[in-house]
Design a protein around this motif. Structure first.
Motif, mmCIF file in Angstrom:
data_model
loop_
_atom_site.group_PDB
_atom_site.id
_atom_site.type_symbol
_atom_site.label_atom_id
_atom_site.label_comp_id
_atom_site.label_asym_id
_atom_site.label_seq_id
_atom_site.Cartn_x
_atom_site.Cartn_y
_atom_site.Cartn_z
ATOM 1 N N SER A 1 -5.400 2.117 8.368
ATOM 2 C CA SER A 1 -5.456 2.349 7.110
ATOM 3 C C SER A 1 -6.431 3.475 7.066
ATOM 4 C CB SER A 1 -5.625 1.212 6.045
ATOM 5 O OG SER A 1 -6.876 0.511 6.540
ATOM 6 N N THR B 1 -5.340 -2.280 -0.417
ATOM 7 C CA THR B 1 -5.593 -2.221 1.003
ATOM 8 C C THR B 1 -6.650 -3.104 1.296
ATOM 9 O OG1 THR B 1 -4.386 -0.415 1.259
ATOM 10 C CG2 THR B 1 -5.499 -1.138 3.084
ATOM 11 N N ASN C 1 2.778 0.069 4.211
ATOM 12 C CA ASN C 1 3.234 1.371 3.527
ATOM 13 C C ASN C 1 4.549 1.138 3.774
ATOM 14 O OD1 ASN C 1 3.904 3.792 3.006
ATOM 15 N ND2 ASN C 1 2.862 4.949 4.623
ATOM 16 N N PHE D 1 -2.632 -3.727 8.346
ATOM 17 C CA PHE D 1 -1.952 -2.634 7.794
ATOM 18 C C PHE D 1 -0.998 -2.245 8.522
ATOM 19 C CE2 PHE D 1 -1.243 2.050 6.774
ATOM 20 C CZ PHE D 1 -1.000 2.043 5.357
ATOM 21 N N SER E 1 0.764 -1.124 -0.026
ATOM 22 C CA SER E 1 0.127 0.014 0.092
ATOM 23 C C SER E 1 0.980 1.286 -0.144
ATOM 24 C CB SER E 1 -0.855 -0.017 1.217
ATOM 25 O OG SER E 1 -1.652 0.929 1.145
#
Length: 332
Positions: free
Chosen positions: A297, A198, A223, A288, A148
């Motif tokens: 997220s 995501t 990320n 996430f 992501s």
């Protein structure tokens, strides 16, 4: 920690240091490293070869895989599955989906499958790859690592001109409208794709947990940060992106980090990717992550209705049927 690690985009700016970390810290792993161009004319693939050559006992191989061609992805995944069944490779420990595409300087481009290239290369082909191979993991499970970025969050990136969002008509994600603002809409398209990834990660986790045979496999969307030395800043970007990288981002990295702590180098991001994929400290983690830290997220990515809609549409885009995957619980 024996097992196969499949790594797409292995010759990328992040991929090469990640592979180095895997070879250094997890030498018992078997690495299947995919690239678009495996020829000796490709500078980046040669850099990947140089890294592998530093570990003469490594079990690592480079494979050509064109994520812009779904038929090739399906055939390649079938071939790897057969090789695992025949004990050429051990069962899978991790699938790392690092390959991606963005397009900030041209109108949207379509693949041979008629899908937007950003969406297909970054997401759809990975869906096909993962679901084709999900039944070939070790009995004790493993990790699916998706990518992501902060672009999936409205207002999350300085490059944003139009906020990311899931349209009511999901087909617009695969065939986006051509706008005059090529950069702005291209950046939004990239952010939308990261949002789709995501959302899909959450749905994948939900269905894996419901499957008695596959519940030990977990999915994480990371990320990895904004990478100042990434070659992506010089590919499919306007002229001022490389200029900004050379004269603003790299020289003043410490100052930029005061404003945005997610700005960093690809080498550091690669280390985190390798650790999140294989380090036992993160076994069983889902959801996430920013770097190696569990994070939240965007609100839209956590909308279960949209997750389900994107799950179904992703199966359609990826041409996955009930006969193509071991994850039978969700394939009608």
């Amino acid at each position: 920690m024996a097992g196969t690690v499949i790594f797409t985009g292995a010759n990328s700016s992040l991929g090469i240091p990640a592979v180095n970390r895997l070879l250094e810290q997890y030498p018992q792993s078997t690495l299947i490293l995919t690239v678009r161009d495996p020829s000796k004319a490709d500078v980046n693939t040669n850099r990947l070869r140089d890294v592998i050559s530093q570990y003469p006992k490594a079990n690592a191989s480079i494979h050509q895989l064109d994520l812009a061609d779904l038929s090739s992805v399906h055939k390649w995944a079938q071939s790897i599955a057969k090789d695992i069944d025949n004990n050429k490779y051990p069962p899978i420990r991790a699938i790392i989906c690092a390959a991606y595409r963005w397009n900030l300087n041209r109108v949207p481009q379509s693949t041979v499958d008629g899908l937007d290239e950003t969406l297909q290369i970054s997401h759809v082909s990975h869906v096909a790859l993962i679901l084709r191979l999900i039944g070939k993991f070790r009995p004790d499970g493993g990790r699916v690592l998706l990518f992501s970025s902060d672009t999936h969050v409205p207002g999350g990136s300085v490059g944003e001109r139009y906020p990311p969002g899931i349209p009511e008509d999901l087909n617009l994600l695969a065939k986006p409208i051509v706008y005059e603002d090529v950069f702005g809409r291209g950046f939004q398209n990239y952010g939308n794709t990261k949002l789709v990834i995501t959302c899909w990660m959450y749905a994948l986790n939900r269905y894996l947990q419901k499957d008695a045979d596959l519940r030990n496999i977990t999915a994480v969307a990371i990320n990895p940060g904004n990478l100042v030395d990434s070659r992506a800043l010089q590919t499919n970007t306007p002229w001022w992106y490389p200029y900004m990288q050379t004269f603003i981002l790299r020289p003043f990295l410490p100052l930029h980090q005061l404003r945005d702590p997610t700005i960093r180098t690809a080498a550091l991001a690669g280390i985190d990717v390798a650790e999140l994929a294989l380090n036992p400290a993160y076994a069983g983690e889902r959801g996430f992550f920013t770097f190696l830290k569990k994070d939240q997220s965007s609100a839209e990515s956590q909308d279960e209705v949209k997750q389900e809609a994107l799950w179904a549409k992703s199966l359609e885009w990826a041409k996955i049927t009930k006969d193509d995957t071991a994850l039978k619980v969700v394939i009608e």
